[in-house]
Design a protein around this motif. Structure first.
Motif, PDB file in Angstrom:
ATOM      1  N   ARG A 171       0.823  -1.220   0.000  1.00 53.04           N
ATOM      2  CA  ARG A 171       0.000   0.000   0.000  1.00 53.04           C
ATOM      3  C   ARG A 171       0.854   1.266   0.000  1.00 53.04           C
ATOM      4  NH1 ARG A 171      -4.850   1.341   2.719  1.00 53.04           N
ATOM      5  NH2 ARG A 171      -5.473   3.449   2.087  1.00 53.04           N
ATOM      6  N   PHE A 172       0.457   2.227  -0.813  1.00 49.17           N
ATOM      7  CA  PHE A 172       1.019   3.571  -0.711  1.00 49.17           C
ATOM      8  C   PHE A 172      -0.128   4.561  -0.869  1.00 49.17           C
ATOM      9  CE2 PHE A 172       1.357   2.417  -5.180  1.00 49.17           C
ATOM     10  CZ  PHE A 172       0.897   3.534  -5.844  1.00 49.17           C
ATOM     11  N   LEU A 173       0.076   5.771  -0.397  1.00 50.75           N
ATOM     12  CA  LEU A 173      -0.997   6.764  -0.382  1.00 50.75           C
ATOM     13  C   LEU A 173      -1.161   7.437  -1.736  1.00 50.75           C
ATOM     14  CD1 LEU A 173      -0.306   8.546   3.036  1.00 50.75           C
ATOM     15  CD2 LEU A 173      -1.837   6.616   2.589  1.00 50.75           C
ATOM     16  N   THR A 174      -2.387   7.755  -2.057  1.00 47.29           N
ATOM     17  CA  THR A 174      -2.629   8.617  -3.212  1.00 47.29           C
ATOM     18  C   THR A 174      -2.311  10.053  -2.794  1.00 47.29           C
ATOM     19  OG1 THR A 174      -4.930   9.077  -2.603  1.00 47.29           O
ATOM     20  CG2 THR A 174      -4.506   7.100  -3.953  1.00 47.29           C
ATOM     21  N   VAL A 175      -2.184  10.919  -3.756  1.00 46.86           N
ATOM     22  CA  VAL A 175      -1.906  12.326  -3.440  1.00 46.86           C
ATOM     23  C   VAL A 175      -3.029  12.907  -2.587  1.00 46.86           C
ATOM     24  CG1 VAL A 175      -1.607  14.642  -4.417  1.00 46.86           C
ATOM     25  CG2 VAL A 175      -0.511  12.663  -5.513  1.00 46.86           C
ATOM     26  N   GLY A 181      11.686  10.409   2.312  1.00 43.49           N
ATOM     27  CA  GLY A 181      11.814   8.956   2.422  1.00 43.49           C
ATOM     28  C   GLY A 181      12.506   8.487   3.684  1.00 43.49           C
ATOM     29  N   LEU A 182      12.445   9.299   4.756  1.00 41.20           N
ATOM     30  CA  LEU A 182      13.148   8.920   5.982  1.00 41.20           C
ATOM     31  C   LEU A 182      12.354   7.920   6.812  1.00 41.20           C
ATOM     32  CD1 LEU A 182      14.651  12.291   7.290  1.00 41.20           C
ATOM     33  CD2 LEU A 182      15.548  10.693   5.595  1.00 41.20           C
ATOM     34  N   THR A 229       4.508   3.598   5.839  1.00 36.39           N
ATOM     35  CA  THR A 229       3.820   3.759   4.546  1.00 36.39           C
ATOM     36  C   THR A 229       4.236   5.063   3.875  1.00 36.39           C
ATOM     37  OG1 THR A 229       1.920   2.506   5.383  1.00 36.39           O
ATOM     38  CG2 THR A 229       1.542   3.876   3.435  1.00 36.39           C
ATOM     39  N   LEU A 230       4.559   6.070   4.669  1.00 31.77           N
ATOM     40  CA  LEU A 230       4.964   7.363   4.101  1.00 31.77           C
ATOM     41  C   LEU A 230       6.267   7.223   3.312  1.00 31.77           C
ATOM     42  CD1 LEU A 230       4.190   9.648   7.187  1.00 31.77           C
ATOM     43  CD2 LEU A 230       2.749   9.229   5.177  1.00 31.77           C
TER      44      LEU A 230
END
Length: 337
Positions: free
Chosen positions: A148-152, A180-181, A281-282
């Motif tokens: 999973r990754f977030l949509t804008v 990306g930390l 996830t971020l």
């Protein structure tokens, strides 16, 4: 490194007899063989709690994890086995015991890795004269690749709420989403790691132990400039983010993060852990967005601080297909007849 041993006996004659016997056994090697056998006859439970654990407490920050894994999963199977008699089959029994209790491949892998280290210590300390019984056991390979990754739109809604509720949470989320930390890397940032002139952050002690440079987009640069301006009295060695107790941030941020996730319903109806939105996830979203916009996979690897390209290849399927575009560009530039 030798220890003097004193034994009291009733007569001088008996003392001389014992002396002659010990000298004879020392010459033949029988004395050391018997001493080694006593070591190898030590029960697994006794070795772990009397020898290994005191050593681990001095040498490992995660010794409590070792103790927990041993007590719950290892001890029920081989607690009363002598060290020298623990076999590959016994290790397989531990694997099955854990699998039967619905433990994940990752948990089984972690437990067997701990047990392998325990036996390595036994070998190093002279308590075991045979090969490590865990060495030939096939460790399960967990598939914990986050999907999973977030949509804008999801990211913007999340950041808006975070900014309303807790500015520190907002800043930490922005650092993960746009640089990306990892959470641990953010929590370990010092003022000396900020280079506003060159628009860089220095990540000195990351998870993979390889320091790297992170480039700051404008939103991060503004946050860092404001922090330095508002904390002019802070030394270069000071942490960027401190909790109310003046210590490094820990789980409290994750709890606040999860509260917003729940408020937005981002995990509603999701049972697969790889699909759930967590703080990490971020970072995954950062890499996914880079891939979607066509960033070369090697560049993503460097920005993420991955040690190998294999770790970054999970994002390759998101990169637009440029093969056809490459051929078309050759035609366009008249490199083909």
């Amino acid at each position: 490194n030798y220890k003097r041993v004193v034994r009291r006996v009733p007569t001088l004659e008996l003392a001389k007899e014992i002396e002659i016997k010990i000298k004879s056994e020392l010459i033949s090697g029988e004395y050391f063989d018997r001493k080694q056998k006593r070591k190898e006859d030590m029960l697994m439970n006794d070795f772990f709690y009397n020898i290994y654990l005191p050593h681990a407490k001095q040498d490992k920050k995660t010794w409590a994890d070792d103790e927990s894994a041993f007590r719950i999963w290892v001890s029920p199977i081989i607690a009363k086995n002598p060290l020298s008699e623990v076999s590959q089959m016994d290790i397989e029994k531990i694997k099955k015991f854990m699998a039967d209790n619905n433990k994940s491949p990752r948990t089984i892998q972690k437990t067997l890795t701990i047990l392998k280290h325990v036996f390595n210590v036994a070998i190093d300390f002279g308590y075991l004269a045979k090969d490590n019984p865990v060495r030939k056991v096939k460790l399960p390979k967990p598939n914990n690749m986050r999907i999973r990754f977030l949509t804008v739109d999801e990211a913007n809604k999340f950041l808006d709420l975070a900014k309303q509720k807790d500015n520190t949470l907002y800043e930490m989320c922005v650092l993960s989403l746009y640089c990306g930390l990892r959470f641990g890397e953010i929590a370990n940032l010092h003022y000396s790691d900020i280079d506003l002139e060159n628009e860089r952050l220095y990540i000195r002690n990351p998870k993979n132990q390889t320091a790297r440079v992170v480039y700051m987009p404008e939103i991060i640069k503004e946050i860092m400039a404001q922090k330095k301006s508002a904390n002019k009295d802070s030394t270069n060695d000071s942490l960027l983010y401190l909790n109310k107790a003046g210590k490094k941030y820990d789980e409290i941020i994750r709890k606040k993060f999860n509260a917003i996730v729940n408020q937005l319903g981002l995990n509603n109806g999701i049972s697969d852990p790889r699909q759930k939105v967590v703080f990490h996830t971020l970072r995954h979203t950062f890499a996914s967005w880079l891939a979607i916009q066509g960033t070369p996979i090697y560049t993503i690897k460097e920005l993420m601080g991955h040690k190998s390209l294999a770790m970054t290849e999970r994002y390759a399927h998101l990169i637009p297909d440029i093969k056809k575009e490459a051929i078309n560009s050759l035609t366009k530039n008249r490199l083909l007849p």
